[in-house]
Design a protein around this motif. Structure first.
Motif, PDB file in Angstrom:
ATOM      1  N   PHE A 120       0.810  -1.208   0.000  1.00 34.32           N
ATOM      2  CA  PHE A 120       0.000   0.000   0.000  1.00 34.32           C
ATOM      3  C   PHE A 120       0.850   1.268   0.000  1.00 34.32           C
ATOM      4  CE2 PHE A 120      -3.063  -2.807   2.605  1.00 34.32           C
ATOM      5  CZ  PHE A 120      -3.604  -3.354   1.446  1.00 34.32           C
ATOM      6  N   GLU A 121       1.979   1.210   0.685  1.00 33.91           N
ATOM      7  CA  GLU A 121       2.802   2.409   0.869  1.00 33.91           C
ATOM      8  C   GLU A 121       3.815   2.622  -0.242  1.00 33.91           C
ATOM      9  OE1 GLU A 121       4.497   1.823   4.701  1.00 33.91           O
ATOM     10  OE2 GLU A 121       2.566   2.039   5.759  1.00 33.91           O
ATOM     11  N   ASN A 122       3.962   1.650  -1.130  1.00 33.38           N
ATOM     12  CA  ASN A 122       4.940   1.771  -2.211  1.00 33.38           C
ATOM     13  C   ASN A 122       4.358   2.615  -3.344  1.00 33.38           C
ATOM     14  OD1 ASN A 122       6.625   1.391  -4.459  1.00 33.38           O
ATOM     15  ND2 ASN A 122       7.166  -0.687  -3.848  1.00 33.38           N
ATOM     16  N   PRO A 123       4.880   3.823  -3.575  1.00 34.90           N
ATOM     17  CA  PRO A 123       4.310   4.690  -4.613  1.00 34.90           C
ATOM     18  C   PRO A 123       4.538   4.167  -6.021  1.00 34.90           C
ATOM     19  CG  PRO A 123       6.338   5.633  -3.752  1.00 34.90           C
ATOM     20  CD  PRO A 123       6.023   4.453  -2.891  1.00 34.90           C
ATOM     21  N   GLY A 124       5.469   3.244  -6.186  1.00 33.36           N
ATOM     22  CA  GLY A 124       5.740   2.690  -7.514  1.00 33.36           C
ATOM     23  C   GLY A 124       4.738   1.648  -7.949  1.00 33.36           C
ATOM     24  N   ILE A 125       3.976   1.101  -6.992  1.00 36.90           N
ATOM     25  CA  ILE A 125       2.958   0.095  -7.326  1.00 36.90           C
ATOM     26  C   ILE A 125       1.671   0.801  -7.703  1.00 36.90           C
ATOM     27  CG2 ILE A 125       1.540  -1.792  -6.435  1.00 36.90           C
ATOM     28  CD1 ILE A 125       3.897  -2.594  -4.669  1.00 36.90           C
ATOM     29  N   GLU A 126       1.246   0.610  -8.941  1.00 31.97           N
ATOM     30  CA  GLU A 126       0.038   1.280  -9.432  1.00 31.97           C
ATOM     31  C   GLU A 126      -1.198   0.405  -9.347  1.00 31.97           C
ATOM     32  OE1 GLU A 126       0.369   3.528 -13.149  1.00 31.97           O
ATOM     33  OE2 GLU A 126       2.526   3.126 -13.099  1.00 31.97           O
TER      34      GLU A 126
END
Length: 342
Positions: free
Chosen positions: A58-64
């Motif tokens: 959830f916190e990984n901005p690279g995961i769309e």
């Protein structure tokens, strides 16, 4: 895009992960499962990575994008949190175990503005798409009645836990039994094909053969049969089973004014039409994907396309809730011995 997968059971291993890997717009998959051996195994198999805590997805901005492949009781938790963390979500079916929990996911989608798609994959079968095309054309006249069937030898032969302790057999985790596992697929398909909603149901259910790890009958139904009435008046039957110990049956038979259409009823021809005049029309459109025939469903490609082109998913959250309501009505009817309005 970078994709995250929550839950590393068979649906992730055989459907989601391979299809993300083959999609040209996805370059990495990050796996999470509370059983870290499973997530580590899929990360190695598909050349991805793993996290030890779901929060890291959830916190990984690279995961769309995130696929929610968790067990049924967790969908409303993980899909809601994923949406509110700014991810597009593909949730496995059923969308949830209750309409109230499903609506939490829909509310999260509206607040986030992200895409929500639900994995009702039967809409994507070539034969089903052709069947819809024929129905819409009107060449067979009005649909009058129908028969739906979906059965195989049970989830203990398909799931990652191939024992009688599988979560599919547990009331608190599966809850809907075979109706939520197989039946909901065909209900979604029916409503898609006819562009109509089931209005009334009358059902019988039973735990006829499956036992748990203690040798006791499982807590959910392994068979359910129903009579259905559509809003437009058509009548039909639906039979869903975890005790078809021979070959899998995933057929749909539609009876029209001018003939009969049989879909996935013949091993060689995916659609057969018998007209009143005696003429027979056959279509070869590719075999149905089954547990023993793992081919691409097209679900991931469609999901990614909806994000790339900013269009509505083929299967929306609202579609999934409409099918869930029918399944819940089927189970309520069986429990109460009454006709139930959806």
């Amino acid at each position: 895009m970078k994709a995250g997968i929550i839950g590393c059971g068979s649906i992730a291993k055989f459907r989601h992960a391979p299809e993300y890997s083959e999609n040209p717009y996805v370059d990495e998959i990050v796996f999470y499962d509370r059983n870290m051996e499973r997530s580590r195994g899929l990360a190695e198999l598909f050349g991805g990575s793993m996290v030890e805590n779901v929060e890291e997805l959830f916190e990984n901005p690279g995961i769309e994008v995130i696929s929610d492949c968790s067990s049924n009781e967790n969908h409303h938790v993980f899909s809601t949190r994923a949406l509110l963390s700014g991810k597009h979500v593909l949730c496995e079916k059923p969308i949830s175990l209750t309409v109230t929990d499903a609506e939490k996911i829909l509310d999260a989608q509206k607040k986030s503005g992200k895409k929500l798609m639900v994995g009702h994959n039967q809409r994507f079968n070539r034969a089903h798409q052709k069947a819809r095309e024929i129905i819409v054309s009107g060449e067979l006249g009005r649909l009058l009645t129908f028969k739906l069937s979906f059965g195989h030898k049970g989830p203990e032969h398909w799931g990652v836990n191939k024992t009688k302790s599988t979560w599919f057999f547990k009331k608190d985790r599966s809850n809907l039994g075979v109706a939520g596992d197989l039946g909901i697929h065909k209900i979604d398909l029916l409503q898609y094909l006819l562009d109509d909603q089931v209005a009334l149901v009358s059902s019988f259910q039973g735990t006829l053969d499956k036992v748990d790890e203690l040798g006791k009958p499982i807590e959910v139904c392994d068979n359910i049969v129903s009579n259905l009435k559509m809003s437009n008046g058509q009548l039909g039957t639906a039979s869903f089973s975890w005790t078809y110990y021979g070959e899998e049956d995933n057929s749909t038979i539609l009876y029209f004014e001018k003939g009969i259409m049989k879909v996935y009823d013949d091993p060689d021809y995916q659609i057969k039409i018998n007209n009143h005049g005696g003429e027979q029309v056959k279509y070869e459109l590719g075999a149905m994907q089954t547990n023993d025939n793992q081919t691409s469903t097209g679900v991931i490609d469609s999901f990614i396309e909806s994000i790339r082109l900013d269009k509505d998913p083929v299967v929306t959250g609202e579609d999934a809730v409409a099918s869930l309501k029918v399944v819940l009505a089927m189970l309520k009817s069986a429990e109460n011995g009454a006709v139930v309005e959806v």
